[in-house]
Write a protein that holds these residues in place. Sequence first.
Motif, PDB file in Angstrom:
ATOM      1  N   ILE A 151       0.802  -1.105  -0.009  1.00 52.67           N
ATOM      2  CA  ILE A 151      -0.141  -0.065   0.178  1.00 52.67           C
ATOM      3  C   ILE A 151       0.862   1.299   0.025  1.00 52.67           C
ATOM      4  O   ILE A 151       2.011   1.131   0.293  1.00 52.67           O
ATOM      5  CB  ILE A 151      -0.925   0.137   1.259  1.00 52.67           C
ATOM      6  N   ASN A 152       0.384   2.424  -0.256  1.00 51.09           N
ATOM      7  CA  ASN A 152       0.932   3.470  -0.151  1.00 51.09           C
ATOM      8  C   ASN A 152       0.113   4.371   1.000  1.00 51.09           C
ATOM      9  O   ASN A 152      -0.811   5.079   0.691  1.00 51.09           O
ATOM     10  CB  ASN A 152       1.069   4.580  -1.450  1.00 51.09           C
ATOM     11  N   THR A 192      -3.861  -0.237  -2.307  1.00 53.19           N
ATOM     12  CA  THR A 192      -4.094   1.050  -2.046  1.00 53.19           C
ATOM     13  C   THR A 192      -5.732   1.395  -2.197  1.00 53.19           C
ATOM     14  O   THR A 192      -6.429   2.135  -1.618  1.00 53.19           O
ATOM     15  CB  THR A 192      -3.057   1.870  -2.730  1.00 53.19           C
ATOM     16  N   ALA A 193      -5.984   1.045  -3.612  1.00 45.04           N
ATOM     17  CA  ALA A 193      -7.388   1.415  -4.027  1.00 45.04           C
ATOM     18  C   ALA A 193      -8.334   0.703  -3.172  1.00 45.04           C
ATOM     19  O   ALA A 193      -9.460   1.361  -2.790  1.00 45.04           O
ATOM     20  CB  ALA A 193      -7.464   1.119  -5.478  1.00 45.04           C
ATOM     21  N   ALA A 194      -8.264  -0.408  -2.871  1.00 40.28           N
ATOM     22  CA  ALA A 194      -9.247  -1.183  -2.040  1.00 40.28           C
ATOM     23  C   ALA A 194      -9.164  -0.502  -0.651  1.00 40.28           C
ATOM     24  O   ALA A 194     -10.467  -0.637  -0.090  1.00 40.28           O
ATOM     25  CB  ALA A 194      -8.673  -2.594  -1.717  1.00 40.28           C
ATOM     26  N   ALA A 215     -11.380   5.974  -5.481  1.00 39.70           N
ATOM     27  CA  ALA A 215      -9.698   5.383  -5.882  1.00 39.70           C
ATOM     28  C   ALA A 215      -9.168   6.291  -6.875  1.00 39.70           C
ATOM     29  O   ALA A 215      -8.044   6.257  -6.794  1.00 39.70           O
ATOM     30  CB  ALA A 215     -10.061   4.170  -6.445  1.00 39.70           C
ATOM     31  N   THR A 216     -10.014   7.088  -7.368  1.00 38.07           N
ATOM     32  CA  THR A 216      -8.958   8.083  -8.387  1.00 38.07           C
ATOM     33  C   THR A 216      -8.825   9.454  -7.719  1.00 38.07           C
ATOM     34  O   THR A 216      -8.190  10.270  -8.383  1.00 38.07           O
ATOM     35  CB  THR A 216     -10.080   8.343  -9.813  1.00 38.07           C
ATOM     36  N   ALA A 217      -9.275   9.591  -6.317  1.00 39.36           N
ATOM     37  CA  ALA A 217      -8.841  11.030  -5.814  1.00 39.36           C
ATOM     38  C   ALA A 217      -7.599  11.201  -5.543  1.00 39.36           C
ATOM     39  O   ALA A 217      -6.563  10.051  -5.265  1.00 39.36           O
ATOM     40  CB  ALA A 217      -9.683  11.001  -4.448  1.00 39.36           C
ATOM     41  N   ALA A 218      -7.034  12.333  -6.095  1.00 38.12           N
ATOM     42  CA  ALA A 218      -5.378  12.615  -5.990  1.00 38.12           C
ATOM     43  C   ALA A 218      -5.277  12.961  -4.564  1.00 38.12           C
ATOM     44  O   ALA A 218      -6.186  13.608  -3.929  1.00 38.12           O
ATOM     45  CB  ALA A 218      -5.164  13.659  -6.789  1.00 38.12           C
TER      46      ALA A 218
END
Length: 188
Positions: free
Chosen positions: A30-31, A167-169, A178-181
């Motif tokens: 993850i990040n 990370t997206a999960a 999930a696309t939020a910067a």
Amino acid sequence: MKNLLKGAVAIVAVFFSTQFANAQQKLGHINFAEIIQSTSDYKTAEGQLKTLSDGKTKEIQDMVTIYQTKQKEANDKLRNRSEANKETVDPEINKLGQELQDIQSRIQTAQQAAQEELGKKEDELITPIQRKVAEAVSAVSKEKGMAYVFDISSTNIPYFQGGEDLTAAVKTKLGISATAAPAAPAKK
């Protein structure tokens, strides 16, 4: 002899089953920093910290302005000092010198206090966010059957290939698009 052979076969079977189980362990990454910076709580905290920081900066800048005014006044008195007026000007210069030292001391104290207050406020605001994200990471990791999850934002992992990016999960688990910067890093 048969017992020895059965024992050897059992040991080999245990060894291979352990190796097989280890080979089946799932790895993920993850990040963590990106996830935290993507939360609305972080954006709110960042705004509060910026407001506090701006207020403290203004207080200190006002003190610096007073210092500069007193310093200019002292320099003017020094430039206009002569033998004729030295008995009246010297005590004024000494008094201004003491005031300058006091102001400088207050500025340093205010800077240290501001740093401490900002640090405490940051801990107060960011720690719950970190805890919330860590809980989401744990939940997603368990759901996906991960044996290990690495944080690629802070851990020195010079190379990795494969593994599942969670990370997206985790963002989804937290209700973050999930696309939020991620938010831009706070300026210090």
